[in-house]
Enzyme design. Structure first.
Site, PDB file in Angstrom:
ATOM      1  CG  ASP B  30      -1.769   1.200   1.330  1.00  0.00           C
ATOM      2  OD1 ASP B  30      -2.374   1.577   0.311  1.00  0.00           O
ATOM      3  OD2 ASP B  30      -1.860   1.801   2.431  1.00  0.00           O
ATOM      4  CG  ASP B  32      -1.687   7.657   0.082  1.00  0.00           C
ATOM      5  OD1 ASP B  32      -1.300   8.830  -0.038  1.00  0.00           O
ATOM      6  OD2 ASP B  32      -2.156   6.993  -0.856  1.00  0.00           O
ATOM      7  CE  LYS B 226      -5.231  -1.406  -0.854  1.00  0.00           C
ATOM      8  NZ  LYS B 226      -3.975  -0.774  -0.419  1.00  0.00           N
ATOM      9  CG  ASP B 251      -1.793   2.678   6.417  1.00  0.00           C
ATOM     10  OD1 ASP B 251      -2.214   2.200   5.337  1.00  0.00           O
ATOM     11  OD2 ASP B 251      -2.110   3.808   6.818  1.00  0.00           O
TER      12      ASP B 251
END
Lengths: 312, 312
Positions: B30, B32, B226, B251
């Site tokens: 991922d 960000d 996702k 995250d």
């Protein structure tokens, strides 16, 4: 009236209608789909209401529509030939939302409003400072600008009603006010998914906008309109209402009929609006208690069918 | 990797990291909150990725963000000092949505798009005619006008991505296309509630807009990003991926980790983004299977913590 036993959605034939109406002193009417469709009154509806009034029944109007004030509804009733109504007989979700906020907000607290002129007018009449109605532009080109637009320090509620100017910029501001925490209330006028139009078309309802704000804020809104009992509580606090002697007349199962059933009223479905008997049948035959609570006590094709029972 | 037994969210210490990374040939990142926050790279992240690449690991970038094209992500990776990536290593929800529609739509069918320039660019690159991006005005003063605005006859999908120009007028048009029935697909790039900004603030995410359209249409959207496994299927169809030798690094528990767990990948949580260890603990101690599926196999404070395990 059918509390405790299963509601059976019986056709209200004239003999039964005489009995049911005789046992009632108050009738609560939904408007769109019951009294009129768009600007056209349902044939015979005005005559039925005139006769009910002549028999000293109390008539009130209970609508989720937040786009009109009490006064505008009274004016529309008159314009379409219904018996004259005072604004205080009208319980629209705009008026009831303003009433709720007047009770719930501390003095001087303001509301950020996603909604139109009627919501603004009712808030003004209730003395609640507010901002938001009308178009809004994004306050700059990027997310950092959007998260730094000025906020009013005294805002303690976000009120979501029908808002044709709903936009991402307003959604941003609503989220930012709601991030002040539980001190900032989240209130929705109703959860209607769609508003049916005269021509069979439909436009997105307030429920879409309420849900967008709820998802952003990760909070559930307090809902004013049907099926919430708050709107009935407004009627009951302004008039002396005995639920056992009150009939809720509506065309929607998940709002009008559900609220009536939940509040212990006799419920009467009219087929001039959005519901068919097949839908009722599906709920009736279901084993699911929440579907059963959508079944009315009685139905009529149109409230004009009450006329024979009201003849002298 | 921990399939079948309960995942335990173990801290990935250097010795274990050597083993876990040694057993993997692909890492999905991922972006960000993992590689960067806004325009600032996470300290040490670029070095960690360079060493992974030097060890011949395949690196892919899997992001729900629909506001950038594959090419724009490749450019940002380079700009922030990450090892050079080809656009084909980037799986953003804009690209994957275009890929989905190219497969799902009949030839010549168009998409009505709530989204920005990146979504438009990826659709263009995939050869899908589309309309919608940019501001939209209400096509007249009242509901009757809104329900009569022109529609494109060849629209067979409504695609909802991040759209700062989202507004009631677009919601109306989306509903009208979707009322064409199941022949008109409803697709959302992702369900993220909020987009966190660098300064701790947040703006409403695409999930709010998807939900508004779903409520109006009374239909559930097909989700690209996702935790949907569709975005992983895109990676797996463009590269030879063995889930048992693939690590998903993210995250967010309800997107990155859930997708990784659902697809049989090893999952690694990094604490540089939106999640705290306390949240993981809550899920871990819960009896609820759907909460347990949010628990990652491993965690690190930052992906820079992988560096010691990657030294020669």
């Amino acid at each position: 009236m059918a509390q405790g036993s299963a509601r059976r959605c019986l056709r209200l034939e004239p003999a039964a209608a005489r009995e049911v109406l005789g046992a009632a002193d108050t009738l609560l009417f939904d408007c769109d789909g019951v009294l009129w469709r768009g600007e056209a009154a349902v044939a015979g509806a005005a005559a039925a209401l005139s006769r009910l009034q002549a028999r000293a029944k109390r008539l009130c109007y209970v609508t989720n529509n937040s786009s009109r004030t009490r006064a505008a509804y009274a004016e529309k009733l008159q314009r379409l030939g219904f018996p004259p109504a005072e604004p205080r007989q009208v319980f629209g979700s705009a008026y009831c939302a303003a009433r709720y906020l007047r009770q719930a907000l501390p003095p001087g607290a303001a509301a950020y409003v996603l909604g139109g002129a009627a919501l603004s007018d009712e808030l003004g009449a209730a003395g609640i400072p507010h901002l938001g109605p009308g178009p809004a532009d994004l306050p700059g080109p990027g997310p950092a600008d959007w998260s730094r637009a000025p906020l009013q320090p005294n805002v303690r509620a976000v009120l979501v009603g029908f808002d044709p100017h709903f936009c991402y910029a307003k959604l941003c501001q609503a989220l930012r006010y709601l991030q002040r925490g539980p001190d900032c209330l989240l209130v929705g006028t109703n959860r209607d998914h769609r508003l049916p139009l005269e021509n069979g078309a439909a436009i997105p309802g307030t429920g879409c906008l309420v849900k967008a704000v709820e998802v952003a804020a990760e909070r559930e809104a307090f809902i004013i309109g049907k099926p919430s009992r708050y709107i009935f509580d407004c009627v009951a606090s302004e008039f002396e209402i005995d639920p056992a002697r009150t009939i809720m007349v509506g065309d929607r199962l998940d709002t009008d009929i559900l609220m009536g059933n939940n509040c212990g009223l006799t419920t009467l479905l009219t087929l001039t609006g959005v519901t068919t008997l097949e839908e009722v049948k599906g709920h009736q035959e279901s084993d699911c208690p929440s579907r059963k609570s959508l079944v009315p006590d009685y139905y009529v094709d149109s409230i004009a069918d009450l006329l024979p029972a009201l003849e002298d």
